[in-house]
Design a protein around this motif. Sequence first.
Motif, PDB file in Angstrom:
ATOM      1  N   ILE A   1      23.775  41.428 -17.606  1.00  0.00           N
ATOM      2  CA  ILE A   1      23.572  40.026 -17.255  1.00  0.00           C
ATOM      3  C   ILE A   1      22.184  39.877 -16.666  1.00  0.00           C
ATOM      4  N   SER A   2      21.460  38.865 -17.130  1.00  0.00           N
ATOM      5  CA  SER A   2      20.230  38.462 -16.443  1.00  0.00           C
ATOM      6  C   SER A   2      20.524  37.119 -15.799  1.00  0.00           C
ATOM      7  N   ARG A   3      20.079  36.966 -14.564  1.00  0.00           N
ATOM      8  CA  ARG A   3      20.375  35.738 -13.822  1.00  0.00           C
ATOM      9  C   ARG A   3      19.244  35.429 -12.859  1.00  0.00           C
ATOM     10  N   ALA A   4      19.135  34.146 -12.531  1.00  0.00           N
ATOM     11  CA  ALA A   4      18.133  33.702 -11.569  1.00  0.00           C
ATOM     12  C   ALA A   4      18.593  34.037 -10.157  1.00  0.00           C
ATOM     13  N   LYS A   5      17.656  34.458  -9.323  1.00  0.00           N
ATOM     14  CA  LYS A   5      17.951  34.729  -7.909  1.00  0.00           C
ATOM     15  C   LYS A   5      16.892  34.020  -7.079  1.00  0.00           C
ATOM     16  N   THR A   6      17.359  33.108  -6.225  1.00  0.00           N
ATOM     17  CA  THR A   6      16.472  32.295  -5.407  1.00  0.00           C
ATOM     18  C   THR A   6      15.928  33.117  -4.247  1.00  0.00           C
ATOM     19  N   GLY A   7      14.627  32.983  -4.013  1.00  0.00           N
ATOM     20  CA  GLY A   7      13.972  33.685  -2.919  1.00  0.00           C
ATOM     21  C   GLY A   7      13.694  32.762  -1.752  1.00  0.00           C
ATOM     22  N   GLY A   8      12.550  32.969  -1.126  1.00  0.00           N
ATOM     23  CA  GLY A   8      12.167  32.175   0.035  1.00  0.00           C
ATOM     24  C   GLY A   8      12.964  32.584   1.265  1.00  0.00           C
ATOM     25  N   ILE A   9      12.799  31.816   2.303  1.00  0.00           N
ATOM     26  CA  ILE A   9      13.486  32.136   3.564  1.00  0.00           C
ATOM     27  C   ILE A   9      14.998  32.027   3.386  1.00  0.00           C
ATOM     28  N   LYS A  10      15.465  30.929   2.777  1.00  0.00           N
ATOM     29  CA  LYS A  10      16.907  30.763   2.576  1.00  0.00           C
ATOM     30  C   LYS A  10      17.471  31.870   1.689  1.00  0.00           C
ATOM     31  N   GLY A  11      16.750  32.217   0.629  1.00  0.00           N
ATOM     32  CA  GLY A  11      17.210  33.288  -0.265  1.00  0.00           C
ATOM     33  C   GLY A  11      17.270  34.624   0.450  1.00  0.00           C
ATOM     34  N   GLY A  12      16.283  34.902   1.280  1.00  0.00           N
ATOM     35  CA  GLY A  12      16.258  36.144   2.036  1.00  0.00           C
ATOM     36  C   GLY A  12      17.395  36.255   3.034  1.00  0.00           C
ATOM     37  N   LEU A  13      17.841  35.104   3.544  1.00  0.00           N
ATOM     38  CA  LEU A  13      18.947  35.089   4.504  1.00  0.00           C
ATOM     39  C   LEU A  13      20.309  34.944   3.836  1.00  0.00           C
ATOM     40  N   GLY A  14      20.322  34.794   2.492  1.00  0.00           N
ATOM     41  CA  GLY A  14      21.589  34.635   1.780  1.00  0.00           C
ATOM     42  C   GLY A  14      22.160  33.233   1.864  1.00  0.00           C
TER      43      GLY A  14
END
Length: 151
Positions: free
Chosen positions: A46-59
Amino acid sequence: MAVAAGGVHAEQIGSVDTVFKLLGPDHKIVVEAFDDPDVQNITCYISRAKTGGIKGGLGLAEDTSDAAISCQQVGPVSVSDKIKSKKSDGEVVFRKRTSLVFKTLQVVRFYDAKRNTLIYLTYSDKIVDGSPKNAISAVPIMPWGTAEPVR
């Protein structure tokens, strides 16, 4: 955390950055692999998008519903009577949380008896409103090392 239905774990194969984020991890496309828990020698990628940034880093971020899937036979396959009878059609074989609470990426399996083929469908859903974005992969069941289908 990559826990799926029945305790299936995805193994991260790799990733590429898509957007640089000054604070927190970059936005990425992640490639993961998992084995069908009920059919030996079927592996899905599976390839999928993963959101980063501060919110992404904190889950805390919600990933988009963009995903693709490719499944292959990697050895001799034996399909159980439960699958052949279509009693398990639409069964979730993989599930991954893609937001803090409400959104999941799922993979479900179907069996096409006429063509002796397993079909894997991936999509995202939410408690209130899911996404019509989806991807599909078909795996014709073949004798291992030959070109003729197993019946």
